[in-house]
Design a protein around this motif. Structure first.
Motif, PDB file in Angstrom:
ATOM      1  N   VAL A 160      99.421  67.494 -35.558  1.00  0.00           N
ATOM      2  CA  VAL A 160      99.777  66.230 -36.195  1.00  0.00           C
ATOM      3  C   VAL A 160      99.651  66.226 -37.718  1.00  0.00           C
ATOM      4  CG1 VAL A 160      99.239  64.856 -34.152  1.00  0.00           C
ATOM      5  CG2 VAL A 160      97.445  65.310 -35.833  1.00  0.00           C
ATOM      6  N   THR A 161      99.240  67.318 -38.333  1.00  0.00           N
ATOM      7  CA  THR A 161      99.298  67.366 -39.787  1.00  0.00           C
ATOM      8  C   THR A 161     100.769  67.365 -40.210  1.00  0.00           C
ATOM      9  OG1 THR A 161      99.268  69.779 -39.745  1.00  0.00           O
ATOM     10  CG2 THR A 161      97.138  68.663 -39.964  1.00  0.00           C
ATOM     11  N   LEU A 162     101.024  67.185 -41.509  1.00  0.00           N
ATOM     12  CA  LEU A 162     102.413  67.143 -41.968  1.00  0.00           C
ATOM     13  C   LEU A 162     103.174  68.396 -41.548  1.00  0.00           C
ATOM     14  CD1 LEU A 162     102.023  65.670 -45.568  1.00  0.00           C
ATOM     15  CD2 LEU A 162     103.170  64.581 -43.630  1.00  0.00           C
ATOM     16  N   GLY A 163     102.555  69.567 -41.724  1.00  0.00           N
ATOM     17  CA  GLY A 163     103.224  70.808 -41.350  1.00  0.00           C
ATOM     18  C   GLY A 163     103.343  70.973 -39.856  1.00  0.00           C
ATOM     19  N   ALA A 164     102.233  70.757 -39.133  1.00  0.00           N
ATOM     20  CA  ALA A 164     102.235  70.977 -37.680  1.00  0.00           C
ATOM     21  C   ALA A 164     103.109  69.960 -36.956  1.00  0.00           C
ATOM     22  CB  ALA A 164     100.805  70.921 -37.146  1.00  0.00           C
ATOM     23  N   ALA A 165     103.113  68.705 -37.410  1.00  0.00           N
ATOM     24  CA  ALA A 165     103.975  67.701 -36.789  1.00  0.00           C
ATOM     25  C   ALA A 165     105.444  68.009 -37.060  1.00  0.00           C
ATOM     26  CB  ALA A 165     103.625  66.311 -37.307  1.00  0.00           C
ATOM     27  N   SER A 166     105.737  68.584 -38.219  1.00  0.00           N
ATOM     28  CA  SER A 166     107.110  68.996 -38.504  1.00  0.00           C
ATOM     29  C   SER A 166     107.530  70.135 -37.586  1.00  0.00           C
ATOM     30  CB  SER A 166     107.239  69.432 -39.961  1.00  0.00           C
ATOM     31  OG  SER A 166     107.021  68.351 -40.840  1.00  0.00           O
ATOM     32  N   LEU A 167     106.620  71.072 -37.317  1.00  0.00           N
ATOM     33  CA  LEU A 167     106.908  72.140 -36.364  1.00  0.00           C
ATOM     34  C   LEU A 167     107.174  71.585 -34.972  1.00  0.00           C
ATOM     35  CD1 LEU A 167     104.195  74.852 -37.210  1.00  0.00           C
ATOM     36  CD2 LEU A 167     106.623  74.926 -37.811  1.00  0.00           C
ATOM     37  N   SER A 168     106.467  70.521 -34.616  1.00  0.00           N
ATOM     38  CA  SER A 168     106.570  69.962 -33.265  1.00  0.00           C
ATOM     39  C   SER A 168     107.972  69.427 -33.021  1.00  0.00           C
ATOM     40  CB  SER A 168     105.542  68.854 -33.075  1.00  0.00           C
ATOM     41  OG  SER A 168     104.231  69.369 -33.173  1.00  0.00           O
ATOM     42  N   LEU A 170     108.625  67.155 -30.616  1.00  0.00           N
ATOM     43  CA  LEU A 170     108.527  65.849 -29.959  1.00  0.00           C
ATOM     44  C   LEU A 170     108.947  64.804 -30.991  1.00  0.00           C
ATOM     45  CD1 LEU A 170     105.141  66.448 -28.131  1.00  0.00           C
ATOM     46  CD2 LEU A 170     107.369  66.194 -27.038  1.00  0.00           C
ATOM     47  N   THR A 171     110.165  64.334 -30.889  1.00  0.00           N
ATOM     48  CA  THR A 171     110.760  63.565 -31.977  1.00  0.00           C
ATOM     49  C   THR A 171     110.117  62.202 -32.184  1.00  0.00           C
ATOM     50  OG1 THR A 171     112.482  62.814 -30.442  1.00  0.00           O
ATOM     51  CG2 THR A 171     112.976  64.741 -31.807  1.00  0.00           C
ATOM     52  N   ASN A 172     109.382  61.692 -31.196  1.00  0.00           N
ATOM     53  CA  ASN A 172     108.706  60.406 -31.396  1.00  0.00           C
ATOM     54  C   ASN A 172     107.613  60.506 -32.454  1.00  0.00           C
ATOM     55  OD1 ASN A 172     107.215  62.015 -29.368  1.00  0.00           O
ATOM     56  ND2 ASN A 172     105.839  60.272 -29.314  1.00  0.00           N
ATOM     57  N   MET A 173     107.194  61.721 -32.789  1.00  0.00           N
ATOM     58  CA  MET A 173     106.160  61.922 -33.800  1.00  0.00           C
ATOM     59  C   MET A 173     106.704  61.890 -35.225  1.00  0.00           C
ATOM     60  SD  MET A 173     104.138  65.061 -31.971  1.00  0.00           S
ATOM     61  CE  MET A 173     103.136  65.382 -33.428  1.00  0.00           C
ATOM     62  N   HIS A 174     108.014  61.825 -35.404  1.00  0.00           N
ATOM     63  CA  HIS A 174     108.605  62.020 -36.716  1.00  0.00           C
ATOM     64  C   HIS A 174     108.944  60.749 -37.492  1.00  0.00           C
ATOM     65  CE1 HIS A 174     109.988  66.256 -35.202  1.00  0.00           C
ATOM     66  NE2 HIS A 174     108.721  66.236 -35.569  1.00  0.00           N
ATOM     67  N   PRO A 175     109.577  59.720 -36.897  1.00  0.00           N
ATOM     68  CA  PRO A 175     110.131  58.634 -37.714  1.00  0.00           C
ATOM     69  C   PRO A 175     109.115  57.866 -38.554  1.00  0.00           C
ATOM     70  CG  PRO A 175     111.011  58.560 -35.481  1.00  0.00           C
ATOM     71  CD  PRO A 175     109.907  59.551 -35.476  1.00  0.00           C
ATOM     72  N   LEU A 181     109.279  67.547 -42.438  1.00  0.00           N
ATOM     73  CA  LEU A 181     109.445  67.872 -43.843  1.00  0.00           C
ATOM     74  C   LEU A 181     110.683  68.749 -44.016  1.00  0.00           C
ATOM     75  CD1 LEU A 181     105.767  68.745 -44.832  1.00  0.00           C
ATOM     76  CD2 LEU A 181     106.991  66.628 -45.355  1.00  0.00           C
ATOM     77  N   PRO A 182     111.425  68.552 -45.084  1.00  0.00           N
ATOM     78  CA  PRO A 182     112.677  69.306 -45.236  1.00  0.00           C
ATOM     79  C   PRO A 182     112.455  70.767 -45.592  1.00  0.00           C
ATOM     80  CG  PRO A 182     112.260  67.955 -47.195  1.00  0.00           C
ATOM     81  CD  PRO A 182     111.191  67.599 -46.189  1.00  0.00           C
ATOM     82  N   HIS A 183     113.439  71.563 -45.217  1.00  0.00           N
ATOM     83  CA  HIS A 183     113.622  72.914 -45.746  1.00  0.00           C
ATOM     84  C   HIS A 183     112.648  73.966 -45.223  1.00  0.00           C
ATOM     85  CE1 HIS A 183     116.257  70.713 -48.319  1.00  0.00           C
ATOM     86  NE2 HIS A 183     115.294  70.233 -49.096  1.00  0.00           N
ATOM     87  N   PHE A 184     111.895  73.699 -44.137  1.00  0.00           N
ATOM     88  CA  PHE A 184     111.096  74.825 -43.668  1.00  0.00           C
ATOM     89  C   PHE A 184     111.065  74.986 -42.157  1.00  0.00           C
ATOM     90  CE2 PHE A 184     107.452  71.934 -43.084  1.00  0.00           C
ATOM     91  CZ  PHE A 184     106.772  72.506 -42.029  1.00  0.00           C
ATOM     92  N   VAL A 185     111.633  74.050 -41.400  1.00  0.00           N
ATOM     93  CA  VAL A 185     111.589  74.199 -39.946  1.00  0.00           C
ATOM     94  C   VAL A 185     112.934  73.829 -39.333  1.00  0.00           C
ATOM     95  CG1 VAL A 185     110.694  71.852 -39.562  1.00  0.00           C
ATOM     96  CG2 VAL A 185     110.291  73.627 -37.842  1.00  0.00           C
ATOM     97  N   GLU A 186     113.303  74.564 -38.279  1.00  0.00           N
ATOM     98  CA  GLU A 186     114.477  74.274 -37.460  1.00  0.00           C
ATOM     99  C   GLU A 186     114.037  74.296 -35.997  1.00  0.00           C
ATOM    100  OE1 GLU A 186     117.701  73.706 -38.320  1.00  0.00           O
ATOM    101  OE2 GLU A 186     117.465  73.962 -40.495  1.00  0.00           O
ATOM    102  N   HIS A 187     114.730  73.526 -35.163  1.00  0.00           N
ATOM    103  CA  HIS A 187     114.371  73.448 -33.746  1.00  0.00           C
ATOM    104  C   HIS A 187     115.516  73.942 -32.867  1.00  0.00           C
ATOM    105  CE1 HIS A 187     111.536  70.522 -35.571  1.00  0.00           C
ATOM    106  NE2 HIS A 187     110.718  70.993 -34.651  1.00  0.00           N
ATOM    107  N   VAL A 188     115.137  74.634 -31.786  1.00  0.00           N
ATOM    108  CA  VAL A 188     116.115  75.106 -30.809  1.00  0.00           C
ATOM    109  C   VAL A 188     115.702  74.617 -29.421  1.00  0.00           C
ATOM    110  CG1 VAL A 188     116.809  77.121 -32.152  1.00  0.00           C
ATOM    111  CG2 VAL A 188     114.891  77.310 -30.542  1.00  0.00           C
TER     112      VAL A 188
END
Length: 460
Positions: A160-168, A170-175, A181-188
Motif C-alpha cells: 500500500v505504499t505509493l510504489g507498492a500500491a502502484s505495482l498492485s 487491484l484497481t480499487n486501490m488506485h483512484p 504513479l506514472p512512468h514506472f509500472v505496466e500491468h498484464v
C-alpha cells in the motif's frame, strides 16, 4: 508478571474510543462507527476470542500470516530476553547485531538456492517499495539506465505504499490516491483460468497468460523493461492458482529478454503452499524475493528482501554506499523472533505438514463443497484455498456485485464462529499451519452452513 493494564472495561467503551481515534485500514469509518468494531482480545492455537467471550476459528491466520498459531510462549520469551539484552540498535554506520546475522544464515538455509543476501524492513509493502529502488539501482550499475519499467499483473497485490500500491493490480486501490504513479509500472493479465480461460485448457491458458508478458515487453522494448513481479499464487486477488505451464514460460521470457524476476513471497512464503516458498512449489528461480508475514508469524513486524546470483554479486561489488535503509532495518528483537519462529517451523515440520497429510486433508475436505449450488470452483495448494461463488456453474457467471454474495457469506461466517475472508465473490482461507483435522472438520461444517444461508439470502 502482572496482567497488562486495561484502559477500557467494556466493549462499548472500546468501540467508542476506537471510532474516535483509530484510522483503520481498508475501512468505511462512517459505516463502522455506526455499527461498532469487533474487538479481538486474546488468541490461542487457531482460535480467537473477542471482548464478549465469543470464540472464532481463525481461517485466515490473522492476515495470511500467523503460520505457527497463536500463544507461542517461546516467541514471547525470546522477545523479552532480547529486549533485556539489546532492545534496539541501528544497522547503519558499519554496525550489526547478533540476531540479524543469525537470521541471515537461517534465511539462506531455507530460501531457494542462490538467494543469500538480505535487506530488512517492517512490512511486505516496504519490502516491495525497496524492490522498486533496487531494480533501478541494479540496472544503473549495469549501465542500462533505460531499464526502469516494472511489469506486474492484474489482481496482483504488492502493498500500500505509493510504489507498492502502484505495482498492485487491484484497481480499487488506485483512484483515491491518483495511482498508479506514472512512468514506472505496466500491468498484464493474471493466470486466472476459471474466470478468463474460456475454451482453452488450463495448460493452453497458462501459456497464453505468460505470453501476455512477452507481448508487453516487446511493445515497451526490452531495453526499457527492468523487472517482472508476481506472487507465486495471487493471494489477495482471490487465491489465483496458475496453471502448471505458466511459471516455466514466465521464467523463459524473463531470461530471453534480460528482465529481472521478482517473486513476491509475502503470502506464499514459510510453508503456506506446502513448500518453504511458492517459488519451490512452482520451480521459480527468482532474482529477488520479498518476504514478511510468516517470517515472524506476525508476532512482531518484519520483512526481508532476498537477493541472489548476479543481483547479489553486483550489489556486493558496487564499491559505494547505497542510500537506502530504515530506522528498524534488522531490528534485533524482530530478528530474534524471526529466528525462533523459523526454528519452530523446522522443528515441528510445519512445512511438511502443509505439503503432506494435513494439507491434503484440508484440500480434500474443501472440495466436498464443490457440489454446492453456489460453488463454481474450489482451488488451493497446501494450506491456502479459495471457494468461488457463482450464479451459474455452466457459464461460470458471477452474481451482480450489488447483491454482495461474498460479503453476505463472510458475515454469516463470522456470525457462526469462523473467520473467512471475501475477495469479491471468492471466499478465501489460509489457516495456521498447526490446524488439526478436527478443526478442519469444524471449518468445513461451518462453511457449508454459511453457503446455505447465503443461498437463502440470494433466493437460490
Amino acid at each position: 508478571m502482572s496482567a497488562l493494564p486495561r484502559t477500557r472495561n467494556s466493549t462499548a467503551a472500546m468501540q467508542a474510543a476506537d471510532a474516535r481515534h483509530h484510522f483503520k485500514p481498508f475501512t468505511d469509518h462512517k459505516a463502522l462507527a455506526a455499527k461498532g468494531v469487533r474487538v479481538i482480545s486474546s488468541a490461542e492455537g487457531c482460535w480467537l476470542t473477542d471482548s464478549e467471550g465469543v470464540r472464532l476459528l481463525d481461517g485466515m491466520a490473522g492476515l495470511w500470516s500467523v503460520n505457527v498459531g497463536y500463544g507461542r510462549k517461546e516467541l514471547a520469551e525470546i522477545a523479552y530476553e532480547q529486549l533485556q539484552e539489546l532492545p534496539y540498535y541501528n544497522s547503519f554506520f558499519q554496525t550489526t547485531n547478533p540476531p540479524v546475522t543469525e537470521l541471515g544464515e537461517k534465511l539462506a538455509e531455507v530460501t531457494p538456492e542462490g538467494i543469500d543476501l538480505f535487506a530488512y524492513g517492517n512490512s511486505g509493502s516496504d519490502a516491495n517499495d525497496t524492490i522498486v529502488k533496487l531494480v533501478r539501482y541494479f540496472w544503473n550499475l549495469k549501465g542500462k539506465k533505460k531499464k526502469k519499467t516494472i511489469i506486474s499483473r492484474q489482481l496482483g497485490y504488492h502493498g500500500v505504499t505509493l510504489g507498492a500500491a502502484s505495482l498492485s493490480g487491484l484497481t480499487n486501490m488506485h483512484p483515491q490516491f491518483d495511482l498508479p504513479l506514472p512512468h514506472f509500472v505496466e500491468h498484464v493479465a493474471s493466470p486466472y483460468w476459471y474466470r478468463d480461460g474460456g475454451d482453452r485448457s488450463p495448460e493452453e491458458f497458462g501459456i497464453w497468460a505468460a505470453r501476455e508478458l512477452e507481448k508487453k515487453i516487446q511493445d515497451l522494448g526490452p531495453e526499457n523493461v527492468g523487472a517482472f513481479i508476481g506472487e507465486p499464487i495471487q493471494g489477495a486477488g482471490g487465491v489465483i492458482i496458475p496453471p502448471a505451464s505458466y511459471w516455466p514460460e514466465i521464467q523463459r521470457i524473463c531470461a530471453e529478454y534480460d528482465v529481472l524476476l521478482i517473486a513476491d513471497e509475502v503470502i506464499c512464503g514459510f510453508g503456506r503452499t506446502g513448500k518453504w516458498f511458492g517459488s519451490d512449489t512452482f520451480g521459480i528461480k527468482p532474482d529477488f524475493m520479498t518476504m514478511a508475514k510468516g517470517l515472524t508469524s506476525s508476532y512482531i513486524p518484519m520483512s526481508a528482501v532476498g537477493m541472489g546470483g548476479r543481483v547479489a554479486e553486483t550489489f556486493r561489488n558496487a564499491g559505494e554506499d547505497i542510500a537506502h535503509g530504515f530506522t528498524y532495518s534488522g531490528h534485533p528483537v524482530a530478528a530474534a523472533v524471526a529466528v525462533r519462529n523459523l526454528e519452530i517451523i523446522q522443528r515441528e515440520k510445519l512445512v511438511e505438514r502443509a505439503g503432506g497429510d494435513i494439507g491434503a486433508y484440508f484440500q480434500s475436505r474443501l472440495r466436498e463443497l464443490a457440489s454446492h449450488r453456489l460453488v463454481g470452483e474450489v482451488r488451493g495448494h497446501g494450506l491456502i484455498a479459495a471457494i468461488e461463488l457463482v450464479e451459474d456453474k455452466a457459464s461460470r457467471s458471477h452474481f451482480d456485485p450489488k447483491r454482495n454474495a461474498g460479503y453476505r457469506c463472510r458475515q454469516h461466517s463470522f456470525a457462526n464462529g469462523l473467520v473467512m475472508r471475501a475477495v469479491r465473490d471468492i471466499m478465501v482461507l489460509s489457516p495456521p499451519l498447526i490446524i488439526s483435522k478436527e478443526e478442519i472438520d469444524t471449518m468445513i461444517g461451518t462453511i457449508a452452513r454459511c453457503l446455505d444461508l447465503t443461498a437463502a439470502d440470494l433466493g437460490r
